[in-house]
Scaffold this motif. Structure first.
Motif, PDB file in Angstrom:
ATOM      1  N   TYR A   1       0.975  -1.464   0.198  1.00 26.90           N
ATOM      2  CA  TYR A   1      -0.114   0.088   0.022  1.00 26.90           C
ATOM      3  C   TYR A   1       1.255   1.496   0.303  1.00 26.90           C
ATOM      4  O   TYR A   1       0.422   2.184  -0.453  1.00 26.90           O
ATOM      5  N   GLY A   2       1.635   1.196   0.742  1.00 23.42           N
ATOM      6  CA  GLY A   2       2.943   1.723   0.917  1.00 23.42           C
ATOM      7  C   GLY A   2       3.470   2.506  -0.718  1.00 23.42           C
ATOM      8  O   GLY A   2       3.427   3.591  -0.933  1.00 23.42           O
ATOM      9  N   MET A   3       4.154   1.446  -1.190  1.00 21.95           N
ATOM     10  CA  MET A   3       4.575   1.818  -2.488  1.00 21.95           C
ATOM     11  C   MET A   3       3.573   1.990  -3.300  1.00 21.95           C
ATOM     12  O   MET A   3       3.922   2.311  -4.769  1.00 21.95           O
ATOM     13  N   TYR A   4       1.882   1.636  -4.036  1.00 21.78           N
ATOM     14  CA  TYR A   4       1.057   2.099  -4.488  1.00 21.78           C
ATOM     15  C   TYR A   4       1.460   3.631  -4.406  1.00 21.78           C
ATOM     16  O   TYR A   4       1.350   4.618  -5.888  1.00 21.78           O
ATOM     17  N   LEU A   5       1.337   3.804  -2.599  1.00 20.01           N
ATOM     18  CA  LEU A   5       1.160   5.591  -3.002  1.00 20.01           C
ATOM     19  C   LEU A   5       2.480   6.392  -4.004  1.00 20.01           C
ATOM     20  O   LEU A   5       2.456   7.417  -5.010  1.00 20.01           O
ATOM     21  N   LEU A   6       3.781   5.544  -3.843  1.00 20.54           N
ATOM     22  CA  LEU A   6       4.810   5.911  -4.424  1.00 20.54           C
ATOM     23  C   LEU A   6       5.018   5.905  -5.781  1.00 20.54           C
ATOM     24  O   LEU A   6       4.750   7.070  -6.412  1.00 20.54           O
ATOM     25  N   ALA A   7       4.038   4.453  -6.219  1.00 18.54           N
ATOM     26  CA  ALA A   7       3.655   4.486  -7.968  1.00 18.54           C
ATOM     27  C   ALA A   7       2.506   5.991  -8.587  1.00 18.54           C
ATOM     28  O   ALA A   7       3.459   6.276  -9.770  1.00 18.54           O
ATOM     29  N   TYR A   8       1.873   6.223  -7.423  1.00 17.70           N
ATOM     30  CA  TYR A   8       1.076   7.373  -8.403  1.00 17.70           C
ATOM     31  C   TYR A   8       1.853   8.106  -8.594  1.00 17.70           C
ATOM     32  O   TYR A   8       1.372   9.788  -8.572  1.00 17.70           O
ATOM     33  N   VAL A   9       2.804   8.783  -8.167  1.00 12.69           N
ATOM     34  CA  VAL A   9       3.470   9.753  -7.919  1.00 12.69           C
ATOM     35  C   VAL A   9       4.873   9.178  -8.863  1.00 12.69           C
ATOM     36  O   VAL A   9       6.029   9.065  -8.418  1.00 12.69           O
ATOM     37  N   PRO A  10       4.747   9.407  -9.962  1.00 10.46           N
ATOM     38  CA  PRO A  10       6.236   9.110 -10.957  1.00 10.46           C
ATOM     39  C   PRO A  10       7.367   9.477 -10.605  1.00 10.46           C
ATOM     40  O   PRO A  10       8.472   8.537 -10.597  1.00 10.46           O
ATOM     41  N   TRP A  11       7.628  10.971 -10.530  1.00  9.62           N
ATOM     42  CA  TRP A  11       8.921  11.529 -10.678  1.00  9.62           C
ATOM     43  C   TRP A  11       8.992  10.037  -9.435  1.00  9.62           C
ATOM     44  O   TRP A  11      10.438  10.646  -9.069  1.00  9.62           O
ATOM     45  N   LEU A  12       8.516  10.726  -8.121  1.00  9.70           N
ATOM     46  CA  LEU A  12       9.415  10.442  -6.603  1.00  9.70           C
ATOM     47  C   LEU A  12       9.213   8.830  -6.452  1.00  9.70           C
ATOM     48  O   LEU A  12      10.013   8.790  -6.223  1.00  9.70           O
ATOM     49  N   TRP A  13       8.741   7.858  -7.318  1.00 14.64           N
ATOM     50  CA  TRP A  13       8.816   6.399  -7.164  1.00 14.64           C
ATOM     51  C   TRP A  13      10.425   6.468  -8.413  1.00 14.64           C
ATOM     52  O   TRP A  13      11.244   5.261  -7.812  1.00 14.64           O
ATOM     53  N   TYR A  14      10.317   6.851  -9.406  1.00 13.24           N
ATOM     54  CA  TYR A  14      11.450   6.305 -10.603  1.00 13.24           C
ATOM     55  C   TYR A  14      12.705   7.541  -9.345  1.00 13.24           C
ATOM     56  O   TYR A  14      14.122   6.517  -9.500  1.00 13.24           O
ATOM     57  N   ARG A  15      13.038   8.303  -8.347  1.00 10.75           N
ATOM     58  CA  ARG A  15      13.704   8.529  -7.361  1.00 10.75           C
ATOM     59  C   ARG A  15      14.120   7.259  -6.328  1.00 10.75           C
ATOM     60  O   ARG A  15      15.428   7.769  -6.369  1.00 10.75           O
ATOM     61  N   VAL A  16      13.197   7.186  -5.933  1.00 10.56           N
ATOM     62  CA  VAL A  16      13.337   6.160  -5.297  1.00 10.56           C
ATOM     63  C   VAL A  16      13.242   4.658  -5.562  1.00 10.56           C
ATOM     64  O   VAL A  16      14.804   3.898  -5.104  1.00 10.56           O
ATOM     65  N   MET A  17      13.058   4.340  -6.926  1.00 15.40           N
ATOM     66  CA  MET A  17      12.962   2.826  -6.764  1.00 15.40           C
ATOM     67  C   MET A  17      14.519   2.775  -8.138  1.00 15.40           C
ATOM     68  O   MET A  17      14.729   1.316  -7.976  1.00 15.40           O
ATOM     69  N   ASP A  18      14.148   3.733  -8.845  1.00 19.97           N
ATOM     70  CA  ASP A  18      15.875   3.810 -10.160  1.00 19.97           C
ATOM     71  C   ASP A  18      17.202   2.991  -9.561  1.00 19.97           C
ATOM     72  O   ASP A  18      18.072   2.391  -9.715  1.00 19.97           O
ATOM     73  N   ARG A  19      17.518   4.024  -9.147  1.00 16.97           N
ATOM     74  CA  ARG A  19      18.927   3.626  -7.608  1.00 16.97           C
ATOM     75  C   ARG A  19      18.981   2.117  -6.977  1.00 16.97           C
ATOM     76  O   ARG A  19      20.003   1.703  -7.115  1.00 16.97           O
ATOM     77  N   ARG A  20      17.597   1.925  -6.352  1.00 19.71           N
ATOM     78  CA  ARG A  20      17.654   0.563  -5.233  1.00 19.71           C
ATOM     79  C   ARG A  20      17.749  -1.039  -6.956  1.00 19.71           C
ATOM     80  O   ARG A  20      18.567  -1.527  -5.823  1.00 19.71           O
TER      81      ARG A  20
END
Length: 397
Positions: free
Chosen positions: A342-361
């Motif tokens: 559920y927390g990751m859904y919220l992150l995914a709904y804001v693409p620029w924030l998702w990329y910032r967190v997940m691309d480096r990971r």
């Protein structure tokens, strides 16, 4: 608390207790949570109370995952056969099926009989869709199992969100093609969840029908056959949702439209975060390597796992699809999500924030280590991603 014991010839006496045994009841009652909003409405008279289930899902659950942390405990492999034979665990999934029907009918009754604002109807449709999306998760657990009874239950519960093609598509399509560019249900690096939804939802529909058409052809049957498992589920959807329209009038048309779309989007949201950017490599024979635990993003957060039948231990699920939820394992050195679903859904709904967190990971994963040739990249974003990460990754455009 039930104890599982075994006297092993080399390991000696083994004893295991599932500390979450009775916490799994949360997965059974989670679909009923929208009823709390309706109950609070009758107590307070405020339509704002109807939003409580959504606040719980997208606000409280991510906080509880953060606060309660993770559970990386695994049952001993020697005990797993006993654990999987324990009827208690499978009965919980069976009992969850009628819960999804009860909640949709109850919310539809409320919408059809109360004087509500447009925003309240929309909130209730999204709430109902969110929790009907859990029905797809229930079908996911049941549809992978060998007993016919459980696979039939999966088709039945898929009637609630009108997503009857899921089990056919998921089991025979997604599991075969997962973490490859050929899979519409595996998201790519640089692909937003919204672009993914436009690719995944119609792609899964087409693949589900293609797979079922092939299965029926092998039996010498036409696609429009009573034995078409997709049509069986769709027929029940038509009866259920048609009855709601007849019973409660025209308001059910927009309500059910939003309900269905949001339920589908919950599956899309799960698919998006489960395999983002991960890629199986091709072997010398041109085939993709066997799916391994590191081809799925995993999460061990206690709360969201106990309300989702361990869905978040997705790495073991894809490596061992028939393994039951109570036996799914954690592995070392696999892709780990920074919060529950559920927390990751919220992150995914804001693409620029998702990329910032997940691309480096993603690029830091042990089996990738910055090598973009080991990443499933969105074709239309490849040049931009290579330009941004190529030097770091040791790859040039």
């Amino acid at each position: 608390m039930t104890s599982y014991t075994l006297d092993h010839p080399t390991l000696g006496h083994i004893e295991y207790r599932d500390r979450k045994r009775y916490l799994w009841l949360s997965s059974l009652f989670m679909p009923l949570f929208p009823m709390l909003g309706i109950g609070l409405f009758f107590v307070t008279g405020s339509q704002w109370a109807l939003a409580v289930p959504l606040v719980f899902s997208y606000g409280v659950i991510p906080f509880l995952d953060y606060a309660l942390g993770s559970d990386t405990n695994n049952p001993p492999e020697e005990i797993v056969p006993q654990l999987e034979e324990d009827r208690y665990y499978r009965v919980l999934t069976w009992l969850t099926v009628p819960m999804h029907f009860i909640v949709l009918i109850a919310i539809a009754w409320f919408v059809g009989t109360q004087s509500l604002t447009v925003w309240s109807v929309l909130a209730l449709a999204i709430t109902a869709g969110s929790y009907s999306g859990l029905g797809i998760n229930t079908a996911h657990e049941l549809g992978h199992k060998k007993p016919l009874f459980e696979r039939v239950l999966a088709r039945i519960v898929l009637a609630v969100p009108a997503y009857g093609h899921f089990c056919i598509e998921h089991n025979r399509g997604h599991h075969k093609d997962v973490a490859t560019p050929e899979d519409p249900a595996s998201s790519r690096m640089g692909e937003s969840i919204y672009a993914f939804a436009l690719r995944e939802i119609p792609g899964a529909f087409r693949r589900g029908w293609a797979v079922e058409r092939e299965r029926l052809a092998r039996l010498g049957l036409p696609v429009w056959s009573p034995r078409n498992e997709i049509l069986q589920s769709y027929a029940l959807s038509a009866v259920l949702q048609g009855a709601l329209i007849v019973a409660f009038g025209w308001i059910m048309l927009p309500f059910l439209l939003v309900h269905n779309i949001w339920a589908w989007f919950q599956l899309t949201s799960a698919n998006y975060i489960e395999h983002y950017g991960l890629l199986r490599q091709k072997e010398a024979n041109g085939r993709y390597e066997r799916c391994q635990p590191h081809h799925s993003w995993n999460a061990n957060y206690i709360f969201s796992n106990i309300v989702l039948f361990h869905l978040e231990r997705h790495s073991d699920h894809h490596a061992n699809p028939t393994r039951r939820y109570q036996s799914l394992r954690n592995f070392d050195d696999i892709p780990e999500l920074p919060n529950g679903y559920y927390g990751m859904y919220l992150l995914a709904y804001v693409p620029w924030l998702w990329y910032r967190v997940m691309d480096r990971r993603l690029l830091a994963l042990p089996h990738i280590r910055g090598d973009l040739s080991k990443v499933n990249i969105a074709p239309d974003k490849r040049e931009a991603i290579l330009a941004r990460h190529g030097q770091v990754a040791g790859v040039t455009a």
